[in-house]
Structure formats: C-alpha cells, structure tokens
Design an enzyme around this catalytic site. Sequence first.
Site, short mmCIF file in Angstrom:
data_model
loop_
_atom_site.label_atom_id
_atom_site.label_comp_id
_atom_site.label_asym_id
_atom_site.label_seq_id
_atom_site.Cartn_x
_atom_site.Cartn_y
_atom_site.Cartn_z
NE ARG A 154 -7.44 9.72 28.48
CZ ARG A 154 -6.92 8.89 27.55
NH1 ARG A 154 -5.98 9.16 26.95
NH2 ARG A 154 -7.69 7.60 27.33
CG ASP A 206 -3.98 8.03 15.38
OD1 ASP A 206 -4.41 7.05 16.03
OD2 ASP A 206 -3.07 8.94 16.06
CD GLU A 207 -6.93 9.10 18.68
OE1 GLU A 207 -7.86 8.35 18.93
OE2 GLU A 207 -6.09 9.28 19.64
CE LYS A 266 -4.10 6.12 19.82
NZ LYS A 266 -3.41 7.10 18.69
CB THR A 267 1.51 6.06 19.32
OG1 THR A 267 0.28 6.69 19.69
CG2 THR A 267 2.44 6.77 18.64
#
Length: 682
Positions: A589, A212-213, A33-34
């Site tokens: 995670r 974002d998010e 995503k980043t």
Amino acid sequence: MEKIFSNLNKSQSDAVKKTEGPVLILAGAGSGKTTTIVSRLAYLIEHLGIPPSNTLTLTFTNKAAKEMRERSLAMIENCSYPPLLCTFHKFGLLFLKFNIHLLNRKNNFVVIDTDDKKRIIKKINSEIPTPLMASEISRYKNSLMTPDEAYKQAELFQYQQIAKVYDEYEKYLNENNLVDFDDLIALTYKLLEENPELAKVTSQKYQYIMIDEYQDTNELQLKLIQKLCTSHNNICVVGDDDQSIYGWRGAHIRNIMEFDQDFTGCSVFKLEENYRSRTPILKVANALIEHNRSRLGKKLIATRGSGEDVTILNSNDENEEARKIATKINKLLDSGISANDIAILYRVNVLSRSIEEGLNRSGISYKLVGGLRFYDRAEIKDLISYIRVITNFHDDFSFKRIVNKPKRGLGKASLDKIELASHEKGVSLYEFVKTTSLANLETLVRKKNAKTLKDFIKNIQKVSLVAKESTYEFIDILEETFHLKDIYKGMQDEADRVLNMDEFYGLFRDFIKKSPESGLDEFLNELTLQSEQDQVEGESIYMMSIHASKGLEFDHVFIIGIEEGFLPLVGEGSDLEEERRLGYVAFTRAKDTLTLSHAGSRFYKGRRSDLQKSRFFNESGLCEGSLIVEKNTAFKKGDLVRHKIFGTGRVIGVSKSGREFKLSINFAGNKKDILASFIEKL
C-alpha cells in the site's frame, strides 16, 4: 488508438489487444491493473466497434467501479451510452429487477443490509449467537443449499436449529419482498441455471466480459461467470493470487490458480512493473511473498526507483508505540505532507485503540475506516426505515422500528397484540391496521392508541402519494409530516444527530438531482450497496484494517502489531499463506515510506502479554541472520508435465523434499512421486 496505448507498457498493450477467448491478466500490486482494464474496455468499444451494451465489467467496490467508469469514458470519444461497469452485487440487483418475476417475486423488492439481516434472525431465535446464524445462512446461500438440504446435512442439534431459522428467515424475506446481499448473486445464478434460454440470451447480450479482482471471487461467483459465458468464451479476468486475502469470507484462491482449467485455452499476461512503490518497499514485499508455495509466481519491479529504507519501530509496549508513531506523523505533517497521504494499518481491529489515544493526545485528526458507518447510525437507520415502509407498506420489520418514532405512546404490549392479530389474519401490520375498523382496533389497544395507529397509516399513505408525484420534494414532506428530528429532542447528542439527518436529506436530494428518473427503491438499494472503502475521502489520517486497505495506496504507511499472534495470526483455523498475503498487501500500500512497528508487550483480552517479533521480519530479509529465501517451485497442482521415461502426466500435488520440491504426478492412472528437477513443464 494513441489515447488508449500511449501510457501502456508492452505487457499491458498485449493484454489489451487479446480480446478473443479466455484471458488471465496476473497484475501485481501497483502494476497498472485499472489502467489495463479501462484501456481494454476502451479498445473494444472505440477500436473494434463493439457496442457498449455488449460488454460487462464487474468489480467488488463502488469506489473501484466509479473510478473505472470515469477513466474508460474519458478514452472513448463516440460513446452514446456508457458500458455496464459495476459491482457483482449491483449487477445482481439490476438483473433481478428485470427477471425476479420468473421466481414469482415482485420487482419492487428492497435489499436489506447485514444489520437488518441480524435483527430479523435474532427475532426468530435469540438463543443461538446471531453472528453464527448469519454466517451459516450466508454459507448455505453461497453453496446454493435449501433449508431442507441444510437440515438434512446438519449433524449437531445446534445446526439443525440454524437450518430451521434459515427456513423461517427465507419465508420472512419472501413475505416482505426483501432480498439480502447473498440473494443478489444466488437468485441471479438460480434464474440462469433454471432458465437455459435466459442464460443464452444474457450471454449473447454480454459478449465481452471482464472481471476485476478475480482472486476475491467465491465458488458461486465463478458459477455465475460460467453461466454468463454460456454462448461464448470471451472472458478476461484480472487479479493477483498474492493478494487473495478473503478466504475467511468465502473467496477461493483456486479460482485464479486454476483459471486455465475452468476456461480452457486461456492466454496469460503478467504485469510485473510496479508504478506505486519505491525499490526498498518492493524488496521486502517480494522477499516475504516468495515464502508462499501456492502461487503462480511473479516478481514486482520498481519503476519509481530507490527511496528510503523500510523503517522498523521497536517499542516496549503499545503506549510507547503510539507515542513514536504520533511523533513521526507530526514530523510528516510539519514537512507539508497532507494528512490523507498517511495511513496506519493493523491486522486486528482491537489494536487501533492505543494508537487512537496516542493521536488524540498529539492533537492529530484521524478517520477510522470500518468503524460505525454513517448509514449504520440509529438516526439514519430510522430515516431509511421510514422510506422502506413508504416504498413497501408491507415491510413489517421497518414498520415496527418506526411506528413509535417519534414516541406516539405505543408500548411494546400494544404492538405485540397488533402483531399477533395480524399474524392470525395472515396480513402485514400495515394492512391489518388499515382494514380493521377503529372500533375493533379499540378492543385490542387503548382508544387513544387505536386512533394513533390509524393516523400513522393515513400519514404513510399521504407521503407515499407525494413520493410518486415528486421524489425530490418527498424528503421535505416526510420531515414536515412526521417531525423525525423530534425523536432526538433533549438528548445529549441531539445537535450531532440532527446534523447527520440533514446530511442524509442532502444526500437524498443530490441523488435525485443526478438521477431524476429514479424512485425511492433505487435510492435505498444504492445505500445498501455502500462499502467500507467508500469512506476513504477527506483530509485526515486514515486508520484501518489491512483487509479494508486493499486496493488503496498512501504515500506513507505505518503497520502496527507485527508480532507472532497478530501478524501472522497463529492457531487453529489460521492459514499462514493467507497471513503472508496480508503482509504483502499491507507492504504494497506504501508509495514512498513504509514503517513496520512491533511491541514487546500489549494489553489484550484483559491482561498484559509478552510478545515475540513476527517471523515476517525474518522472511522479508529485514533482520540479521534472516532466513534464506527458497525459490518457489515453478510447478503447481493441475500443470501438464513431461518425464523422459514416464511420458506426459498431470501434477496432482506439490510438497517440499529437503532443498528440492517433490511432485506427485498422475501418468495416465499411474501415480509417481518425482523430484521437480527431473520434470519438464508443458
């Protein structure tokens, strides 16, 4: 161009190149995503020639903003000044600095943190639970509700009282030129809503906006984003509906689920290739989240290949669980794994106690993320209060905290008299002491105390002058003048507190070195915008709640307390779909190994309780005889669909009917319930 696209897959590249109009990038956990966001920003600036000042990228934590800023700048060769890439709250702060005068407020306001907010509220009313009042006031602000409106809609007497506290709290903030976290967004929206020309100019300035998010945005943030899109529709949002876990604090999953309705004509890109986790980890994460109905639908595909199977730890109680986890962690450390590549996660904070004790017994160092933050320690709050008063003489809240630190012989009775007299005169405590003659002060307090107060004001003025002349030297003069380390002289933990103060002084000097043009108020506001995730650095095992872990990744993850009542939380007010999303976030995670732990009993709320294994073991396919995963319907509320007889309609509801899904559809005012297999999606 090659630098931008060399590390992107096809879905990412397509999303980067789609720069005009609304864009929704559905980015699964670990799907880059980043990388996609920073590449898109670099593409806009480097390839299309969009000036950096015409872009705006918003996210939720300083940590994420810092990483994204560094990565995007590394891709841009000819960038004379950086694009604005910051948190929502930082954007609000910057916007208010330039525009709060339109609300007849001064721009040297100070942002108060949650702890300050609660202290002010408690001072106004100590009978109603402070957390309840703080939460309700936050809800009012995020609903753009005035104190009068809050009072009128309150049906219960207690909520009428809270509305009155809200009114006094707002007056206090205005009088002392303070703003809280909610104001940073609410006042920004208010300015744009009440000043259409300002909204138009701001929107024209930020012609390309990225969020974002997006699944973590609330209703007010959506309204703010829509105002920023007043003159264009170039809005690109990146998020994952499967990671929407902040419903309890106002985040609204509908923002991402119904993005296509808020911004018509949107293009959707799905990022499903996962670059983080091994196949067995993604297998259980995908299986778990498939049980949710309210989702847009995607499936993570592992690019790192196979690895160790997910481990299940069965323990009789929390003490056995702690011993087993400590043993496994010691083996990892002995094999050369770095401590900061290991994390222990839990749904409920209280579960950390037994694990902490187990790690302590085994001599394993750990860091509790979300525990007492550095900036929340009493000695640091005292320093911050001194700087606040020097920045804003009329900050009564901070003035009262420091006026007798170090001790100056000023008792509560003396301060109450001064406070009452200043209220009657309608001035701040500082102004009252400064303008009242020594003789008149002596009629209120003892002669010695009157002189002490006058000396305190003179010292505040002296240090304030130094701050204006040389911000860097200010911190030394502050300590020399007030001898703040003396506050803790003779205390058992004096050495630790002094070390913390020295750390703070060092942080201040470092901030001024990096931003020599900044003043004290900028430093204060930067501190207030710190988040939990800014604590994740250094060499130690990390322990944190699942909520705090979002956006982070670790090679080896242990999740404890996977029992009914802990994960998922069950009972009134719980949302099973959000609990599953929490499980999904926790699972994803992990990069290399994932260990899921449950105990047969735990000591909780003063007694030992027997516990059942979480249904999530079944739903993840980790237990024999696990549930058959039913495929999620491809339809959701708001979809435009076609039926061969009834024609075109819009889905207004989705429900389960045996093994099928039943859709409630509005065909031009005619509502029909039809099985999904008879419907075609448009």
